[in-house]
Design a protein around this motif. Structure first.
Motif, PDB file in Angstrom:
ATOM      1  N   HIS A 113      32.083  40.612  42.398  1.00 16.38           N
ATOM      2  CA  HIS A 113      31.179  41.464  41.615  1.00 16.38           C
ATOM      3  C   HIS A 113      30.746  40.544  40.408  1.00 16.38           C
ATOM      4  CE1 HIS A 113      32.113  45.066  44.173  1.00 16.38           C
ATOM      5  NE2 HIS A 113      30.740  45.280  43.974  1.00 16.38           N
ATOM      6  N   ASP A 114      31.009  39.192  40.525  1.00 14.75           N
ATOM      7  CA  ASP A 114      30.473  38.297  39.698  1.00 14.75           C
ATOM      8  C   ASP A 114      31.161  38.351  38.487  1.00 14.75           C
ATOM      9  OD1 ASP A 114      28.788  37.134  41.413  1.00 14.75           O
ATOM     10  OD2 ASP A 114      27.494  39.001  41.127  1.00 14.75           O
ATOM     11  N   VAL A 115      32.367  38.735  38.450  1.00 13.97           N
ATOM     12  CA  VAL A 115      33.032  38.929  36.946  1.00 13.97           C
ATOM     13  C   VAL A 115      33.334  37.451  36.887  1.00 13.97           C
ATOM     14  CG1 VAL A 115      35.057  39.813  35.767  1.00 13.97           C
ATOM     15  CG2 VAL A 115      33.825  41.178  37.224  1.00 13.97           C
ATOM     16  N   ALA A 116      33.549  36.725  35.837  1.00 11.65           N
ATOM     17  CA  ALA A 116      33.915  35.453  35.512  1.00 11.65           C
ATOM     18  C   ALA A 116      35.663  35.409  35.794  1.00 11.65           C
ATOM     19  CB  ALA A 116      33.627  35.070  34.165  1.00 11.65           C
ATOM     20  N   ILE A 117      35.821  34.305  36.209  1.00  7.72           N
ATOM     21  CA  ILE A 117      37.204  33.951  36.848  1.00  7.72           C
ATOM     22  C   ILE A 117      38.130  33.886  35.504  1.00  7.72           C
ATOM     23  CG2 ILE A 117      37.060  31.226  36.915  1.00  7.72           C
ATOM     24  CD1 ILE A 117      38.995  33.533  39.347  1.00  7.72           C
ATOM     25  N   GLU A 118      37.791  33.391  34.419  1.00  7.84           N
ATOM     26  CA  GLU A 118      38.340  33.523  33.272  1.00  7.84           C
ATOM     27  C   GLU A 118      38.746  34.843  32.816  1.00  7.84           C
ATOM     28  OE1 GLU A 118      36.098  29.552  33.826  1.00  7.84           O
ATOM     29  OE2 GLU A 118      35.385  31.734  33.704  1.00  7.84           O
ATOM     30  N   GLU A 119      37.682  35.711  32.837  1.00  5.77           N
ATOM     31  CA  GLU A 119      38.003  37.009  32.561  1.00  5.77           C
ATOM     32  C   GLU A 119      39.166  37.927  33.466  1.00  5.77           C
ATOM     33  OE1 GLU A 119      37.629  40.935  30.433  1.00  5.77           O
ATOM     34  OE2 GLU A 119      37.173  38.818  29.926  1.00  5.77           O
ATOM     35  N   ILE A 120      38.886  37.487  34.733  1.00  4.84           N
ATOM     36  CA  ILE A 120      39.787  38.257  35.912  1.00  4.84           C
ATOM     37  C   ILE A 120      41.176  37.547  35.472  1.00  4.84           C
ATOM     38  CG2 ILE A 120      40.437  38.343  38.025  1.00  4.84           C
ATOM     39  CD1 ILE A 120      37.373  37.712  38.826  1.00  4.84           C
ATOM     40  N   SER A 121      41.373  36.340  35.259  1.00  2.00           N
ATOM     41  CA  SER A 121      42.627  35.872  34.993  1.00  2.00           C
ATOM     42  C   SER A 121      43.212  36.377  33.694  1.00  2.00           C
ATOM     43  CB  SER A 121      42.280  34.031  34.712  1.00  2.00           C
ATOM     44  OG  SER A 121      43.486  33.459  34.825  1.00  2.00           O
ATOM     45  N   ARG A 122      42.485  36.635  32.774  1.00  3.05           N
ATOM     46  CA  ARG A 122      42.950  37.154  31.515  1.00  3.05           C
ATOM     47  C   ARG A 122      43.379  38.434  31.764  1.00  3.05           C
ATOM     48  NH1 ARG A 122      41.208  40.086  27.486  1.00  3.05           N
ATOM     49  NH2 ARG A 122      39.193  40.283  28.207  1.00  3.05           N
ATOM     50  N   LEU A 123      42.718  39.372  32.549  1.00  2.87           N
ATOM     51  CA  LEU A 123      43.122  40.827  32.829  1.00  2.87           C
ATOM     52  C   LEU A 123      44.442  40.977  33.621  1.00  2.87           C
ATOM     53  CD1 LEU A 123      39.720  42.103  33.992  1.00  2.87           C
ATOM     54  CD2 LEU A 123      40.910  42.909  31.947  1.00  2.87           C
ATOM     55  N   VAL A 124      44.492  39.914  34.382  1.00  4.18           N
ATOM     56  CA  VAL A 124      45.852  40.001  35.320  1.00  4.18           C
ATOM     57  C   VAL A 124      47.053  39.252  34.581  1.00  4.18           C
ATOM     58  CG1 VAL A 124      44.592  40.344  37.406  1.00  4.18           C
ATOM     59  CG2 VAL A 124      44.995  37.976  36.907  1.00  4.18           C
ATOM     60  N   GLY A 125      46.699  38.713  33.349  1.00  5.17           N
ATOM     61  CA  GLY A 125      47.755  38.092  32.498  1.00  5.17           C
ATOM     62  C   GLY A 125      48.066  36.548  32.886  1.00  5.17           C
ATOM     63  N   HIS A 126      47.202  35.636  33.579  1.00  2.00           N
ATOM     64  CA  HIS A 126      47.491  34.438  33.971  1.00  2.00           C
ATOM     65  C   HIS A 126      47.169  33.664  32.951  1.00  2.00           C
ATOM     66  CE1 HIS A 126      47.078  35.735  38.577  1.00  2.00           C
ATOM     67  NE2 HIS A 126      48.166  35.874  38.002  1.00  2.00           N
ATOM     68  N   SER A 127      47.846  32.545  32.608  1.00  2.00           N
ATOM     69  CA  SER A 127      47.679  31.705  31.384  1.00  2.00           C
ATOM     70  C   SER A 127      46.416  30.668  31.840  1.00  2.00           C
ATOM     71  CB  SER A 127      48.921  30.994  31.004  1.00  2.00           C
ATOM     72  OG  SER A 127      49.406  30.387  32.048  1.00  2.00           O
ATOM     73  N   SER A 128      46.052  30.595  32.969  1.00  2.00           N
ATOM     74  CA  SER A 128      45.093  29.799  33.438  1.00  2.00           C
ATOM     75  C   SER A 128      44.338  30.194  34.622  1.00  2.00           C
ATOM     76  CB  SER A 128      45.500  28.244  33.697  1.00  2.00           C
ATOM     77  OG  SER A 128      46.059  28.020  35.233  1.00  2.00           O
ATOM     78  N   THR A 129      43.459  29.754  35.063  1.00  2.00           N
ATOM     79  CA  THR A 129      42.622  30.241  36.105  1.00  2.00           C
ATOM     80  C   THR A 129      43.290  30.036  37.519  1.00  2.00           C
ATOM     81  OG1 THR A 129      40.823  28.496  36.050  1.00  2.00           O
ATOM     82  CG2 THR A 129      40.451  30.791  34.762  1.00  2.00           C
ATOM     83  N   ASP A 130      44.026  28.803  37.417  1.00  2.00           N
ATOM     84  CA  ASP A 130      44.552  28.239  38.894  1.00  2.00           C
ATOM     85  C   ASP A 130      45.037  29.110  39.722  1.00  2.00           C
ATOM     86  OD1 ASP A 130      43.709  25.679  37.657  1.00  2.00           O
ATOM     87  OD2 ASP A 130      45.776  24.819  36.865  1.00  2.00           O
ATOM     88  N   VAL A 131      46.133  29.978  39.011  1.00  2.00           N
ATOM     89  CA  VAL A 131      46.821  30.937  40.247  1.00  2.00           C
ATOM     90  C   VAL A 131      45.877  31.884  40.494  1.00  2.00           C
ATOM     91  CG1 VAL A 131      48.762  32.536  40.126  1.00  2.00           C
ATOM     92  CG2 VAL A 131      49.144  30.439  38.910  1.00  2.00           C
ATOM     93  N   THR A 132      45.123  32.315  39.815  1.00  2.00           N
ATOM     94  CA  THR A 132      44.201  33.412  39.884  1.00  2.00           C
ATOM     95  C   THR A 132      43.382  32.818  41.020  1.00  2.00           C
ATOM     96  OG1 THR A 132      43.905  34.011  37.657  1.00  2.00           O
ATOM     97  CG2 THR A 132      42.390  35.096  38.933  1.00  2.00           C
ATOM     98  N   GLU A 133      42.636  31.766  40.957  1.00  2.00           N
ATOM     99  CA  GLU A 133      41.881  31.203  41.885  1.00  2.00           C
ATOM    100  C   GLU A 133      42.494  30.759  43.455  1.00  2.00           C
ATOM    101  OE1 GLU A 133      38.146  28.885  40.408  1.00  2.00           O
ATOM    102  OE2 GLU A 133      39.963  28.151  39.449  1.00  2.00           O
ATOM    103  N   THR A 134      43.796  30.282  43.450  1.00  2.00           N
ATOM    104  CA  THR A 134      44.366  29.497  44.420  1.00  2.00           C
ATOM    105  C   THR A 134      45.356  30.688  45.178  1.00  2.00           C
ATOM    106  OG1 THR A 134      46.139  28.767  43.196  1.00  2.00           O
ATOM    107  CG2 THR A 134      44.227  27.508  43.901  1.00  2.00           C
ATOM    108  N   VAL A 135      45.925  31.626  44.357  1.00  2.00           N
ATOM    109  CA  VAL A 135      46.749  32.452  45.011  1.00  2.00           C
ATOM    110  C   VAL A 135      46.056  34.069  45.411  1.00  2.00           C
ATOM    111  CG1 VAL A 135      48.798  33.847  44.789  1.00  2.00           C
ATOM    112  CG2 VAL A 135      48.515  31.292  44.138  1.00  2.00           C
ATOM    113  N   TYR A 136      45.361  34.520  44.266  1.00  2.00           N
ATOM    114  CA  TYR A 136      45.055  35.878  44.234  1.00  2.00           C
ATOM    115  C   TYR A 136      43.644  36.365  44.794  1.00  2.00           C
ATOM    116  CZ  TYR A 136      49.199  37.166  41.968  1.00  2.00           C
ATOM    117  OH  TYR A 136      50.636  37.566  41.525  1.00  2.00           O
ATOM    118  N   ARG A 137      42.757  35.389  44.705  1.00  2.00           N
ATOM    119  CA  ARG A 137      41.388  35.401  44.867  1.00  2.00           C
ATOM    120  C   ARG A 137      41.023  35.192  46.346  1.00  2.00           C
ATOM    121  NH1 ARG A 137      36.214  32.697  41.791  1.00  2.00           N
ATOM    122  NH2 ARG A 137      36.976  30.866  42.860  1.00  2.00           N
ATOM    123  N   GLN A 138      40.616  36.250  46.966  1.00  2.00           N
ATOM    124  CA  GLN A 138      40.197  36.076  48.480  1.00  2.00           C
ATOM    125  C   GLN A 138      38.748  36.183  48.579  1.00  2.00           C
ATOM    126  OE1 GLN A 138      42.588  35.043  50.447  1.00  2.00           O
ATOM    127  NE2 GLN A 138      44.035  35.244  48.869  1.00  2.00           N
TER     128      GLN A 138
END
Length: 147
Positions: free
Chosen positions: A100-125
């Motif tokens: 739904h086009d939420v910026a990856i930086e915002e998503i990363s912040r919401l789930v408590g990741h310090s960078s977008t790397d884990v959010t993008e490579t592990v969590y985002r499908q």
């Protein structure tokens, strides 16, 4: 002790503590819960921990095994099978926000990741096809040439 079990229910690190805004609907439900708990306490009704928002039907605190079993019942009844576990909800949360086009930086912040790397490579499908723009462009190119 498992990594998910914390003394006194504390977070894994101090940086893990964050404030999340609740929806208006969630606030309404919590206010009703608090009022009902106060009524039960005033009437002298005991036997459950009224401070708990999420608890078993008998009022006892949920353990992780109970939560997993209940989630599996829900997913099985929904027709997607019983082989789901609670951590997969985190993956779904990240993927739905991303779709739904939420910026990856915002998503990363919401789930408590310090960078977008884990959010993008592990969590985002990717929910929607990732490479649609290229296919759409090729369709336009070849349609224009065959017309």
């Amino acid at each position: 002790m498992y990594r998910s079990v914390r003394a006194k229910g504390d977070t894994k690190t101090r940086k893990s503590r964050r404030v999340l805004k609740l929806s208006k609907r969630a606030l309404q439900v919590l206010k009703v819960h608090k009022a009902r708990a106060a009524e039960r306490l005033a009437s002298g009704e005991r036997g459950t921990d009224d401070a708990l928002v999420f608890r078993r039907e008998d009022g006892i605190a949920m353990d992780r095994w109970y939560v997993r079993r209940e989630l599996q019942k829900i997913t099985d009844a929904a027709g997607i099978g019983p082989d789901w576990c609670p951590r997969e909800l985190r993956h779904s949360f990240v993927s739905l926000l991303s779709a739904h086009d939420v910026a990856i930086e915002e998503i990363s912040r919401l789930v408590g990741h310090s960078s977008t790397d884990v959010t993008e490579t592990v969590y985002r499908q990717e929910i929607r096809p990732a490479l649609t723009k290229g296919a759409e462009a090729m369709d336009k190119i070849f349609k224009a040439r065959t017309a």
